[in-house]
Write a protein that holds these residues in place. Structure first.
Motif, mmCIF file in Angstrom:
data_model
loop_
_atom_site.group_PDB
_atom_site.id
_atom_site.type_symbol
_atom_site.label_atom_id
_atom_site.label_comp_id
_atom_site.label_asym_id
_atom_site.label_seq_id
_atom_site.Cartn_x
_atom_site.Cartn_y
_atom_site.Cartn_z
ATOM 1 N N GLU A 1 72.574 71.048 56.227
ATOM 2 C CA GLU A 1 72.591 71.024 57.690
ATOM 3 C C GLU A 1 73.881 70.385 58.199
ATOM 4 N N LYS A 2 74.341 69.337 57.522
ATOM 5 C CA LYS A 2 75.591 68.690 57.917
ATOM 6 C C LYS A 2 76.772 69.651 57.751
ATOM 7 N N LEU A 3 76.755 70.413 56.679
ATOM 8 C CA LEU A 3 77.832 71.369 56.423
ATOM 9 C C LEU A 3 77.813 72.508 57.442
ATOM 10 N N GLU A 4 76.621 72.929 57.853
ATOM 11 C CA GLU A 4 76.491 74.036 58.795
ATOM 12 C C GLU A 4 77.010 73.689 60.179
ATOM 13 N N HIS A 5 77.063 72.412 60.516
ATOM 14 C CA HIS A 5 77.534 71.993 61.829
ATOM 15 C C HIS A 5 79.039 71.743 61.860
ATOM 16 N N ARG A 6 79.702 72.074 60.773
ATOM 17 C CA ARG A 6 81.140 71.858 60.657
ATOM 18 C C ARG A 6 81.893 73.167 60.858
ATOM 19 N N THR A 7 83.063 73.111 61.489
ATOM 20 C CA THR A 7 83.914 74.296 61.551
ATOM 21 C C THR A 7 84.715 74.364 60.252
ATOM 22 N N TRP A 8 85.031 75.579 59.819
ATOM 23 C CA TRP A 8 85.693 75.756 58.530
ATOM 24 C C TRP A 8 86.956 76.610 58.692
ATOM 25 N N PRO A 9 88.030 76.006 59.214
ATOM 26 C CA PRO A 9 89.277 76.773 59.376
ATOM 27 C C PRO A 9 89.844 77.247 58.049
ATOM 28 N N GLY A 10 89.511 76.521 56.957
ATOM 29 C CA GLY A 10 89.976 76.920 55.630
ATOM 30 C C GLY A 10 89.023 77.868 54.926
ATOM 31 N N ASN A 11 87.973 78.296 55.663
ATOM 32 C CA ASN A 11 87.018 79.290 55.169
ATOM 33 C C ASN A 11 86.297 78.847 53.892
ATOM 34 N N VAL A 12 85.945 79.816 53.045
ATOM 35 C CA VAL A 12 85.106 79.539 51.884
ATOM 36 C C VAL A 12 85.783 78.572 50.920
ATOM 37 N N ARG A 13 87.118 78.682 50.779
ATOM 38 C CA ARG A 13 87.832 77.781 49.868
ATOM 39 C C ARG A 13 87.655 76.323 50.296
ATOM 40 N N GLN A 14 87.744 76.066 51.608
ATOM 41 C CA GLN A 14 87.579 74.706 52.108
ATOM 42 C C GLN A 14 86.162 74.208 51.875
ATOM 43 N N LEU A 15 85.185 75.072 52.087
ATOM 44 C CA LEU A 15 83.789 74.695 51.844
ATOM 45 C C LEU A 15 83.577 74.364 50.366
ATOM 46 N N ARG A 16 84.110 75.205 49.481
ATOM 47 C CA ARG A 16 83.939 74.967 48.053
ATOM 48 C C ARG A 16 84.572 73.629 47.646
ATOM 49 N N ASN A 17 85.776 73.350 48.138
ATOM 50 C CA ASN A 17 86.435 72.080 47.811
ATOM 51 C C ASN A 17 85.616 70.893 48.297
ATOM 52 N N THR A 18 85.024 71.033 49.487
ATOM 53 C CA THR A 18 84.209 69.955 50.045
ATOM 54 C C THR A 18 82.969 69.710 49.196
ATOM 55 N N VAL A 19 82.313 70.787 48.778
ATOM 56 C CA VAL A 19 81.107 70.651 47.950
ATOM 57 C C VAL A 19 81.456 70.082 46.580
ATOM 58 N N GLU A 20 82.576 70.493 46.005
ATOM 59 C CA GLU A 20 82.978 69.961 44.698
ATOM 60 C C GLU A 20 83.247 68.457 44.781
ATOM 61 N N LEU A 21 83.897 68.013 45.874
ATOM 62 C CA LEU A 21 84.136 66.585 46.063
ATOM 63 C C LEU A 21 82.824 65.837 46.248
ATOM 64 N N ALA A 22 81.904 66.440 46.997
ATOM 65 C CA ALA A 22 80.593 65.822 47.221
ATOM 66 C C ALA A 22 79.804 65.729 45.917
ATOM 67 N N SER A 23 79.942 66.717 45.053
ATOM 68 C CA SER A 23 79.225 66.682 43.771
ATOM 69 C C SER A 23 79.741 65.555 42.895
ATOM 70 N N THR A 24 81.040 65.274 42.974
ATOM 71 C CA THR A 24 81.605 64.151 42.220
ATOM 72 C C THR A 24 81.024 62.836 42.716
ATOM 73 N N SER A 25 80.954 62.680 44.046
ATOM 74 C CA SER A 25 80.362 61.477 44.630
ATOM 75 C C SER A 25 78.913 61.324 44.202
ATOM 76 N N CYS A 26 78.202 62.450 44.202
ATOM 77 C CA CYS A 26 76.796 62.465 43.801
ATOM 78 C C CYS A 26 76.629 61.958 42.371
ATOM 79 N N LYS A 27 77.453 62.431 41.466
ATOM 80 C CA LYS A 27 77.368 62.034 40.057
ATOM 81 C C LYS A 27 77.763 60.567 39.864
ATOM 82 N N VAL A 28 78.775 60.121 40.626
ATOM 83 C CA VAL A 28 79.206 58.721 40.532
ATOM 84 C C VAL A 28 78.060 57.774 40.875
#
Length: 359
Positions: free
Chosen positions: A317-344
């Motif tokens: 839901e938090k991601l859906e309320h965000r604008t994505w000027p960098g499109n799918v690549r920006q979303l993927r990078n954001t999720v990958e960074l979030a997954s690292t935080s999750c694992k940490v």
């Protein structure tokens, strides 16, 4: 079975209800894995057979139409989101499967017209995209992928390769924007020893991709003088190495991509019109992510899964309320960074606090 009924082949009961409301015909829904000979008896034929277009890929549809020809002569009708397209007989059924243009015509006639107001626009786009993805993977036609930077053009090309019969062969990804201006031909086609100063004989991209798939990204960046040579290579399916006149046949799936307005470049004579038509036998257009934000949650789950974690509903839901000027690549990078935080933090599910937006 009651008289005046029709069969609806789908795994989705909601689609069956919608079809019944649209037609007023009593429907019997059967699962896509049913045995046709058990449903269609010669003594009790249905009025017609509806096939849920959205529930099958191209090959599955061909198989069903083929089997129906053996066990029943009832009319076959494709259905999706309140739209209908009749397949009048088996030969016509085979023509829309085997004829790539025919498949696109039927798909566009089903998808391109407005129907049920309750169907989200993004679903229609995804249905069109997935049908073209299957079509591109099944055939050997040249594919042109258009879309803004970060929209997922490379990912789309990789998916076509993975779904094709060439999936166990090489996938070569090259960007025309990164070619050395003085060595483009040798980079594409290779060279023989002594072709130019320092040449010791090299493989080109076409040779490396032989048997597999070759993606030429940013194809609009190719110099105009080279475009005619590329056109001849594509038409003849042969090439000559730099410094040689020997024609070498090649067998690879050709995919091209660009974020440029290629039609405008054609109009301005900066890109050859004949080459444009040759590379766009099948065209896949990817929109900006902002135009189908309903897919953000689905994409986030897929990216998280690739990272070995899941994505919570709150995070989606938090991601859906965000604008994505960098499109799918920006979303993927954001999720990958979030997954690292999750694992940490010793978790296997991404939470809203794991998501960091980097502008």
């Amino acid at each position: 079975m009651e008289k005046g009924y029709a069969v609806f082949i789908s795994g989705d009961s909601a689609s069956c209800r919608h079809c019944q409301e649209e037609t007023g015909i009593s429907l019997r829904r059967v699962n896509k894995n049913f045995k046709i000979q058990n449903v269609f008896s010669l003594k009790d034929n249905p009025l017609c057979c509806f096939i849920d277009f959205a529930d099958f890929n191209q090959i599955e549809l061909m198989n069903i139409v083929d089997h129906l020809g053996h066990y029943s002569s009832v009319p076959v009708i494709l259905y999706v989101n309140g739209k209908f397209c009749s397949v009048r007989n088996m030969s016509q059924g085979f023509s829309w499967y085997k004829g790539r243009v025919g498949w696109n015509t039927i798909a566009s006639s089903l998808i391109g017209k407005p129907s049920l107001a309750s169907v989200p626009k993004s679903n229609s786009w995804r249905l069109d995209f997935e049908s073209k993805l299957e079509l591109a993977a099944c055939g050997n036609e040249n594919v042109l992928i258009l879309g803004p930077s970060g929209a997922g053009k490379t990912w789309t090309a990789e998916e076509i390769h993975k779904k094709s019969s060439r999936k166990n062969s090489t996938f070569v990804n090259a960007s025309a924007a990164e070619f050395n201006s003085g060595l483009i031909e040798s980079q594409l086609f290779g060279s023989v020893k002594g072709a130019y100063t320092g040449a010791c004989g090299t493989k080109g991209l076409f040779e490396e991709a032989d048997g597999g798939t070759l993606l030429i990204d940013e194809v609009a960046e190719l110099p105009y003088t080279l475009q005619s040579k590329l056109l001849r290579v594509i038409e003849r399916r042969t090439y000559c190495k730099v410094g040689s006149t020997k024609e070498i046949p090649f067998d690879c799936k050709l995919i091209f991509a660009t974020n440029a307005d290629i039609k405008t470049l054609v109009a301005k004579k900066k890109f050859r019109q004949d080459l444009y038509y040759r590379i766009s036998q099948l065209k896949i257009e990817l929109p900006s992510l902002s135009s189908h934000k309903e897919d953000v949650g689905h994409l986030a789950r897929e990216f998280a899964l690739c990272c070995g974690v899941s994505c919570s509903e709150e995070a989606q839901e938090k991601l859906e309320h965000r604008t994505w000027p960098g499109n799918v690549r920006q979303l993927r990078n954001t999720v990958e960074l979030a997954s690292t935080s999750c694992k940490v933090h010793g978790r296997t599910e991404i939470l809203p606090e794991d998501i960091l937006f980097v502008d």
